[in-house]
Design a protein around this motif. Structure first.
Motif, short mmCIF file in Angstrom:
data_model
loop_
_atom_site.label_atom_id
_atom_site.label_comp_id
_atom_site.label_asym_id
_atom_site.label_seq_id
_atom_site.Cartn_x
_atom_site.Cartn_y
_atom_site.Cartn_z
N LEU A 138 47.95 -53.24 112.08
CA LEU A 138 47.21 -52.56 111.01
C LEU A 138 45.86 -52.07 111.51
O LEU A 138 45.42 -50.96 111.17
CB LEU A 138 47.03 -53.51 109.83
CG LEU A 138 46.28 -52.94 108.62
CD1 LEU A 138 47.01 -51.71 108.07
CD2 LEU A 138 46.11 -54.00 107.54
N ALA A 168 44.55 -48.32 111.58
CA ALA A 168 43.28 -47.98 110.93
C ALA A 168 42.36 -47.22 111.88
O ALA A 168 41.65 -46.29 111.47
CB ALA A 168 42.60 -49.24 110.42
N TRP A 211 43.32 -43.65 111.88
CA TRP A 211 42.86 -42.98 110.66
C TRP A 211 41.35 -42.75 110.70
O TRP A 211 40.87 -41.71 110.24
CB TRP A 211 43.25 -43.81 109.45
CG TRP A 211 44.72 -43.80 109.16
CD1 TRP A 211 45.62 -42.83 109.53
CD2 TRP A 211 45.47 -44.79 108.45
NE1 TRP A 211 46.88 -43.17 109.09
CE2 TRP A 211 46.82 -44.36 108.42
CE3 TRP A 211 45.13 -46.00 107.84
CZ2 TRP A 211 47.82 -45.10 107.80
CZ3 TRP A 211 46.13 -46.74 107.22
CH2 TRP A 211 47.46 -46.28 107.20
#
Length: 199
Positions: free
Chosen positions: A73, A77, A80
């Motif tokens: 994750l 992230a 992003w």
């Protein structure tokens, strides 16, 4: 030339720094998945470099067996965040696995998907360079303890061992790393473009 020149340099700096840290985070995931020796100096560096961010995330998303989903994750992230910084700088395209992908005027779901594809490309690149470096080191320093070689062997064994069982040694030469390298490049070529089109 001035504005574009500076923006290109800034884009390079953002991509390099974020991708490098994402590589370390993905190595943390891989080392736990293959149950690597955490007394290895390289593994210790990876653990120390990721602990400040991963420790609080693990309270919300604890590891499941060998798999540290908080690390995955975090790596996603980071992709992003990179796209978000590009948006703030009005950068119109992103370079993913050899393809130039427009990111201006792309809906939010499309940007999130581009981040996923960027992470997939990075995972393939990590596998490629891990196998390549391990193959080179096996020729340069085939004997003696080497913490880098040991870590790379643990990470690349899941990729190389299945091929090694199918392709025997030819004249004492192990061709399985070469087959894996070609396979990973083909995978990137065949997979990334169709995935990017979905954005």
């Amino acid at each position: 030339m001035g504005a574009g020149y500076g923006t290109d340099a800034l884009q390079f700096l953002i991509r390099t720094l974020i991708d490098l840290y994402a590589v370390v985070v993905l190595l943390r995931f891989a080392l736990q998945a293959v149950r690597a020796d955490y007394f290895n100096p390289v593994a210790q560096f990876v653990v120390q470099a990721t602990r400040p961010v991963l420790a609080p995330m693990r309270r919300v998303l604890p590891p499941a067996g060998r798999y540290d989903y908080a690390a995955l994750l975090l790596a996603l992230a980071l992709m992003w965040i990179k796209l978000g910084l590009y948006g703030l700088l009005s950068i119109e395209t992103v370079y993913i696995g050899g393809y130039v992908q427009p990111i201006q005027h792309v809906w939010l779901g499309g940007l999130l998907w581009i981040g996923v594809v960027d992470l997939i490309a990075l995972v393939i690149d990590i596998g490629f360079f891990a196998v390549l470096i391990m193959a080179i080191l096996s020729w340069i320093a085939p004997a003696g303890p080497n913490p880098v070689m040991e870590m790379l062997r643990r990470i690349t064994d899941p990729l190389i061992q299945p091929v090694r069982r199918v392709i025997p040694l030819i004249g004492g030469v192990d061709l399985s790393p070469l087959v894996v390298l070609i396979g990973l490049q083909l995978l990137k070529m065949l997979l990334l473009r169709p995935l990017l089109v979905l954005a």
